[in-house]
Design a protein around this motif. Structure first.
Motif, PDB file in Angstrom:
ATOM      1  N   LYS A 177       0.831  -1.197   0.000  1.00 21.29           N
ATOM      2  CA  LYS A 177       0.000   0.000   0.000  1.00 21.29           C
ATOM      3  C   LYS A 177       0.873   1.257   0.000  1.00 21.29           C
ATOM      4  N   PHE A 178       1.520   1.517  -1.105  1.00 23.22           N
ATOM      5  CA  PHE A 178       2.324   2.723  -1.197  1.00 23.22           C
ATOM      6  C   PHE A 178       1.414   3.947  -1.206  1.00 23.22           C
ATOM      7  N   PRO A 179       1.793   5.016  -0.520  1.00 26.90           N
ATOM      8  CA  PRO A 179       0.942   6.212  -0.475  1.00 26.90           C
ATOM      9  C   PRO A 179       0.655   6.757  -1.866  1.00 26.90           C
ATOM     10  N   GLY A 180      -0.622   6.881  -2.183  1.00 26.89           N
ATOM     11  CA  GLY A 180      -1.035   7.487  -3.441  1.00 26.89           C
ATOM     12  C   GLY A 180      -1.290   6.529  -4.580  1.00 26.89           C
ATOM     13  N   VAL A 181      -0.840   5.268  -4.471  1.00 30.97           N
ATOM     14  CA  VAL A 181      -0.967   4.381  -5.626  1.00 30.97           C
ATOM     15  C   VAL A 181      -2.421   3.987  -5.890  1.00 30.97           C
ATOM     16  N   GLU A 182      -3.208   3.765  -4.835  1.00 32.27           N
ATOM     17  CA  GLU A 182      -4.595   3.357  -5.053  1.00 32.27           C
ATOM     18  C   GLU A 182      -5.412   4.506  -5.647  1.00 32.27           C
ATOM     19  N   ALA A 183      -5.178   5.710  -5.145  1.00 33.65           N
ATOM     20  CA  ALA A 183      -5.886   6.866  -5.710  1.00 33.65           C
ATOM     21  C   ALA A 183      -5.490   7.059  -7.174  1.00 33.65           C
ATOM     22  N   PHE A 184      -4.213   6.863  -7.476  1.00 36.12           N
ATOM     23  CA  PHE A 184      -3.777   6.977  -8.870  1.00 36.12           C
ATOM     24  C   PHE A 184      -4.474   5.938  -9.741  1.00 36.12           C
ATOM     25  N   LEU A 185      -4.525   4.693  -9.284  1.00 30.50           N
ATOM     26  CA  LEU A 185      -5.135   3.636 -10.092  1.00 30.50           C
ATOM     27  C   LEU A 185      -6.626   3.886 -10.321  1.00 30.50           C
ATOM     28  N   GLN A 186      -7.311   4.440  -9.325  1.00 30.38           N
ATOM     29  CA  GLN A 186      -8.728   4.758  -9.513  1.00 30.38           C
ATOM     30  C   GLN A 186      -8.907   5.797 -10.607  1.00 30.38           C
ATOM     31  N   ARG A 187      -8.098   6.833 -10.587  1.00 30.23           N
ATOM     32  CA  ARG A 187      -8.178   7.867 -11.627  1.00 30.23           C
ATOM     33  C   ARG A 187      -7.777   7.304 -12.981  1.00 30.23           C
ATOM     34  N   TYR A 188      -6.707   6.511 -12.986  1.00 25.11           N
ATOM     35  CA  TYR A 188      -6.249   5.927 -14.244  1.00 25.11           C
ATOM     36  C   TYR A 188      -7.351   5.072 -14.865  1.00 25.11           C
ATOM     37  N   ARG A 189      -7.990   4.218 -14.083  1.00 23.24           N
ATOM     38  CA  ARG A 189      -8.989   3.288 -14.618  1.00 23.24           C
ATOM     39  C   ARG A 189     -10.203   4.024 -15.162  1.00 23.24           C
TER      40      ARG A 189
END
Length: 420
Positions: free
Chosen positions: A295-307
């Motif tokens: 759970k690197f900081p920011g990666v999940e939020a990035f993936l949500q926007r990317y998808r």
């Protein structure tokens, strides 16, 4: 991928084609934007990773401009389609630097498209952040470049370590291994690492052969491996041959205690969907998995926007391979420029090596040659895959991390293929 050598660079400077151009994210303006120039494979054999990387770069532009830009100036991307063709690269980077006069440059994706840019970049003394190269700077030793790739600076030794560490936990303990791979730069390094790690593990190598890029029938390779009866099978392959090898293994009913290795291909969403449950118990190199230990900081939020954006643009809908690293590529450049406080190529290059960089793929620190100070080659095992729906790959449990230890999220399941 095609191997690139220094002797071939001079032949690469072919004329530009209008078809090579991709539209800039922002139109040029008179208010002094900082312009970042580069190429990506938006067509050709590498477009499957080039297009998602381009989307990640554009998301970064949105983010940095929303914060007021870089050095108080709007950021603009100037991107050309290199068509997955190394021969296009030198002329395109020369145009970016001499005609477009961009302020900064980053690289295309992959060793084959980075290497031919290096002489141009070095001749202009500009800083460069590269994306998923494989020890590209070993040939140049340029002090103003760093590489966004987890393989580290000792690929020929360390790359396969995780796979063999995992394999040696199997019960009963393996005694023999087969090694097969594509005769190309990255797979050759992968195979050399496999030989080193097999020796360290005390395994007998009962099969060790490469195959040419022209190979279309992988069944003879798989049958020869099957005849050798190895406990462990290590493949070093690119997407087309990964598909061919997995198909041939399935058709021949090849079994092993542990099978997989340095396979580039299963990371790609279309290949995940194609094979579905046939991937179960495959142990494969990777760079990210949606596991609770990662759970690197920011990666999940990035993936949500990317998808959300990827759905509209019809590019790789999962974004688990190139996109997080492409976003981190721009974060490294952003932080170095921000610390330096101006466009000073020498100072930016020095900053690359002097500081750590928090990114969506974790904190990065680079060695003198521009590689990560510590390799972070993930090895995952596909477990519990049902059907061919890609949504399952967004959830924990289908790509269980087995290595490195600090990110481990499950236990090895044997044999391959999974029973049933």
């Amino acid at each position: 991928m095609r191997k690139v050598t220094r002797r071939k660079f001079g032949a690469f400077a072919a004329g530009l084609s209008a078809a090579a151009l991709a539209r800039p994210v922002f139109a040029q303006s008179s208010d002094g934007p900082i312009r970042i120039g580069y190429t990506l494979p938006l067509s050709g054999g590498l477009a499957g990773n080039g297009k998602p990387a381009f989307l990640a770069h554009r998301l970064w532009v949105e983010d940095v401009n929303a914060k007021g830009g870089l050095l108080g100036r709007k950021v603009e991307l100037v991107n050309y389609d290199d068509q997955s063709n190394p021969a296009q690269i030198p002329a395109l980077y020369t145009k970016l630097l001499d005609v477009d006069k961009v302020d900064l440059v980053v690289s295309s994706y992959s060793t084959a498209l980075i290497a031919p840019a290096m002489p141009v970049v070095m001749a202009h003394s500009v800083a460069l952040v590269t994306l998923l190269g494989s020890a590209t700077n070993d040939a140049f030793h340029y002090d103003r470049t760093v590489n966004i790739s987890p393989v580290g600076g000792r690929m020929q030794e360390d790359f396969a370590k995780g796979f063999f560490d995992i394999a040696m936990t199997a019960d009963p303990k393996p005694k023999t291994v087969a090694i097969a791979g594509l005769d190309s730069d990255f797979p050759r390094r992968s195979m050399q690492s496999a030989r080193t790690q097999a020796k360290n593990a005390g395994l007998e190598i009962v099969y060790d052969k490469s195959y040419p890029p022209s190979t279309v029938d992988y069944s003879p390779i798989v049958r020869a491996i099957q005849a050798a009866k190895p406990d462990v099978v290590y493949f070093a392959s690119y997407p087309p041959d990964s598909v061919g090898l997995l198909k041939a293994a399935s058709e021949a009913k090849l079994t092993a205690t542990v099978l997989g290795g340095g396979m580039i291909g299963p990371q790609i969403t279309a290949i995940k969907a194609q094979f579905g449950p046939l991937l179960n118990n495959l142990v494969c190199w990777d760079i990210y998995a949606p596991e609770p230990t990662l759970k690197f900081p920011g990666v999940e939020a990035f993936l949500q926007r990317y998808r959300a954006a990827a759905e509209k643009e019809k590019v790789d809908p999962l974004g688990l391979y190139a996109p997080p690293l492409a976003y981190a590529q721009m974060q490294v450049l952003e932080q170095a420029v921000g610390r330096v406080g101006k466009i000073d190529q020498a100072a930016i290059g020095a900053d690359f090596h002097a500081n750590a960089f928090p990114t969506v793929i974790g904190d990065l620190k680079f060695d003198p040659n521009g590689e990560w100070e510590k390799e972070r080659n993930f090895y995952v095992q596909y477990q519990g895959v049902k059907g061919n729906d890609i949504e399952q790959f967004k959830k924990a449990g289908t790509q269980v991390i087995l290595y490195p230890e600090q990110y481990k999220s499950g236990k090895l399941v044997t044999p391959f293929p999974a029973p049933g």
